[in-house]
Design a protein around this motif. Structure first.
Motif, mmCIF file in Angstrom:
data_model
loop_
_atom_site.group_PDB
_atom_site.id
_atom_site.type_symbol
_atom_site.label_atom_id
_atom_site.label_comp_id
_atom_site.label_asym_id
_atom_site.label_seq_id
_atom_site.Cartn_x
_atom_site.Cartn_y
_atom_site.Cartn_z
ATOM 1 N N TYR A 45 0.977 -1.187 0.261
ATOM 2 C CA TYR A 45 -0.029 0.201 0.033
ATOM 3 C C TYR A 45 0.728 1.322 -0.053
ATOM 4 N N ALA A 46 0.474 2.374 -0.453
ATOM 5 C CA ALA A 46 1.267 3.418 -0.620
ATOM 6 C C ALA A 46 1.509 4.352 0.660
ATOM 7 N N ASP A 47 0.881 3.777 1.944
ATOM 8 C CA ASP A 47 1.302 4.487 2.968
ATOM 9 C C ASP A 47 0.950 3.673 4.054
ATOM 10 N N PRO A 48 1.560 4.072 5.418
ATOM 11 C CA PRO A 48 1.491 3.170 6.339
ATOM 12 C C PRO A 48 0.034 3.213 7.016
ATOM 13 N N VAL A 49 -0.822 4.114 6.846
ATOM 14 C CA VAL A 49 -2.368 4.080 7.464
ATOM 15 C C VAL A 49 -3.013 3.136 6.848
ATOM 16 N N SER A 50 -2.766 3.163 5.462
ATOM 17 C CA SER A 50 -3.556 2.142 4.365
ATOM 18 C C SER A 50 -2.958 0.658 5.000
ATOM 19 N N GLY A 255 -12.636 15.603 7.511
ATOM 20 C CA GLY A 255 -13.053 15.040 6.038
ATOM 21 C C GLY A 255 -11.982 14.263 5.259
ATOM 22 N N VAL A 256 -10.656 14.094 5.700
ATOM 23 C CA VAL A 256 -9.794 13.607 5.119
ATOM 24 C C VAL A 256 -9.910 11.886 5.152
ATOM 25 N N ALA A 257 -9.982 11.358 3.994
ATOM 26 C CA ALA A 257 -10.317 10.034 3.896
ATOM 27 C C ALA A 257 -9.585 8.888 4.869
ATOM 28 N N LEU A 258 -8.293 9.189 4.768
ATOM 29 C CA LEU A 258 -7.475 8.329 5.460
ATOM 30 C C LEU A 258 -7.617 8.395 6.950
ATOM 31 N N SER A 313 3.006 9.261 6.936
ATOM 32 C CA SER A 313 4.097 8.605 7.032
ATOM 33 C C SER A 313 4.396 8.140 8.477
ATOM 34 N N ARG A 314 5.180 7.088 8.717
ATOM 35 C CA ARG A 314 5.505 6.593 10.342
ATOM 36 C C ARG A 314 6.159 7.921 10.804
ATOM 37 N N TRP A 315 5.640 8.247 12.124
ATOM 38 C CA TRP A 315 6.361 9.239 12.898
ATOM 39 C C TRP A 315 7.715 8.559 13.143
ATOM 40 N N ARG A 316 8.731 9.215 13.218
ATOM 41 C CA ARG A 316 10.106 8.416 13.321
ATOM 42 C C ARG A 316 10.518 8.058 14.907
#
Length: 359
Positions: A45-50, A255-258, A313-316
């Motif tokens: 997936y394109a991002d860690p939340v997904s 309203g941000v879908a993720l 993105s993952r918080w470092r």
């Protein structure tokens, strides 16, 4: 739970139900089949939340796995009639075995806190029964020992009986974990009531590798939450600390879908922190007090100081190190049996804040 335990569960199930026909091969077949639902980890997936919220989705659906069990049974029966006329298989037993090996994987996952979409494609909140930690030797070791015994001596009557005993013990232990969680939540709510603290929701999560000591969360109507630790052996109120959820910081994500998907997946157990120019969203359910495993940067300030939603993105600073920190684990295990001294929740929180500021 962890992949090894899932494989052991599948081996024990197939060994107990088909060991008389398949012999030792039943253990290997069951272990392999039980890992099928986790093949979704290879989907990128394109991002860690997904990545987080689509894991344990379609491949863990009871509907999908039931259909897969029917297909596998039909294929095996067709092959058996062609290659092994005296195979001894019967449709009902074969279907029951494959179905149990497949569906017990997501059901076992649902006993952890992560979240499992048992009813996919229905968009209900993922099941998160939080009865066991993601790795629990009390559940896994009996399965390991009995599967090893069956692999060495064969799938005779005694070995199949021992596998069944291990499976029954595991089921009872899962039930114990859920009961312990409910008792812990009730105790924590009572402790808050005794102090006159209004609260809305209470959520207990087992701490590392056991079901005797629990991390407990409780939200309040004024946008804060209490985080505490409670053992089944406690005789006094648990230690706890009050922290802000910073709900007002979530406005740029409206309203941000993720973000909405993350709220859905976690049942809205989220905290928001402004760290430098980043808006960090933390899943409060997993980790150790004030050290959460899943933290995501979901918005940043632009050059004009305005917040803009960004691809997560993952918080470092997010990591699972707290789960295996020896000093912390030693304190937790001691805390199971004694409330004196209490766990240093305030000190851990200070270390977390200092760590975020330094990054």
């Amino acid at each position: 739970m962890d992949s090894i335990t899932q494989a052991l569960l599948g081996a024990a199930l197939q060994g107990s139900l088909l060991g008389r026909i398949q012999g030792r091969r039943a253990l290997a077949y069951g272990a392999a089949l039980a890992t099928v639902p986790d093949l979704d980890v290879f989907v990128h997936y394109a991002d860690p939340v997904s990545q987080m919220t689509f894991h344990r989705g379609f491949s863990h659906s009871l509907f999908m796995l039931t259909g897969l069990a029917v297909v596998i049974t039909a294929v095996v029966m067709a092959l058996a009639r062609w290659r092994w006329p005296d195979h001894g298989y019967r449709w009902p037993r074969l279907l029951l075995t494959f179905w149990l090996v497949l569906v017990t994987h997501p059901l076992l996952d649902a006993f952890t806190v992560y979240g499992t979409q048992l009813l996919w494609p229905l968009q209900v909140t993922p099941q998160s029964w939080a009865g066991v930690f993601i790795v629990d030797p009390v559940y896994s070791v009996p399965l390991l020992l009995t599967v090893l015994y069956a692999a060495v001596v064969g799938l005779g009557q005694r070995a199949r009986r021992l596998l069944t005993v291990a499976l029954v013990f595991g089921a009872l232990y899962l039930g114990f974990g859920v009961g312990a969680r409910l008792l812990t939540e009730q105790r924590f709510a009572a402790a808050l009531d005794a102090q006159g603290i209004a609260h809305e929701r209470v959520r207990a999560v087992p701490m590392a590798f056991n079901t005797f000591i629990w991390r407990v969360l409780a939200t309040t109507p004024d946008g804060h939450y209490y985080e505490g630790v409670s053992s089944l052996f406690d005789h006094a109120p648990p230690e706890m600390q009050r922290q802000p959820l910073h709900l007002e910081a979530a406005q740029p994500l409206a309203g941000v879908a993720l973000h909405e998907r993350l709220r859905w997946f976690t049942d809205d157990w989220l905290r928001y922190d402004v760290i430098g120019d980043a808006l960090v969203v933390s899943d409060l359910r997993m980790g150790t007090p004030s050290d959460y495993n899943f933290r995501f940067v979901m918005a940043r300030r632009d050059a004009q100081g305005q917040w803009q939603a960004v691809q997560p993105s993952r918080w470092r600073g997010s990591h699972a190190g707290g789960l295996v920190d020896r000093q912390m684990l030693a304190l937790m295990w001691r805390r199971i049996f004694s409330q004196t001294p209490p766990l240093p929740l305030a000190a851990w929180q200070a270390l977390s804040v200092e760590g975020d500021a330094a990054r």
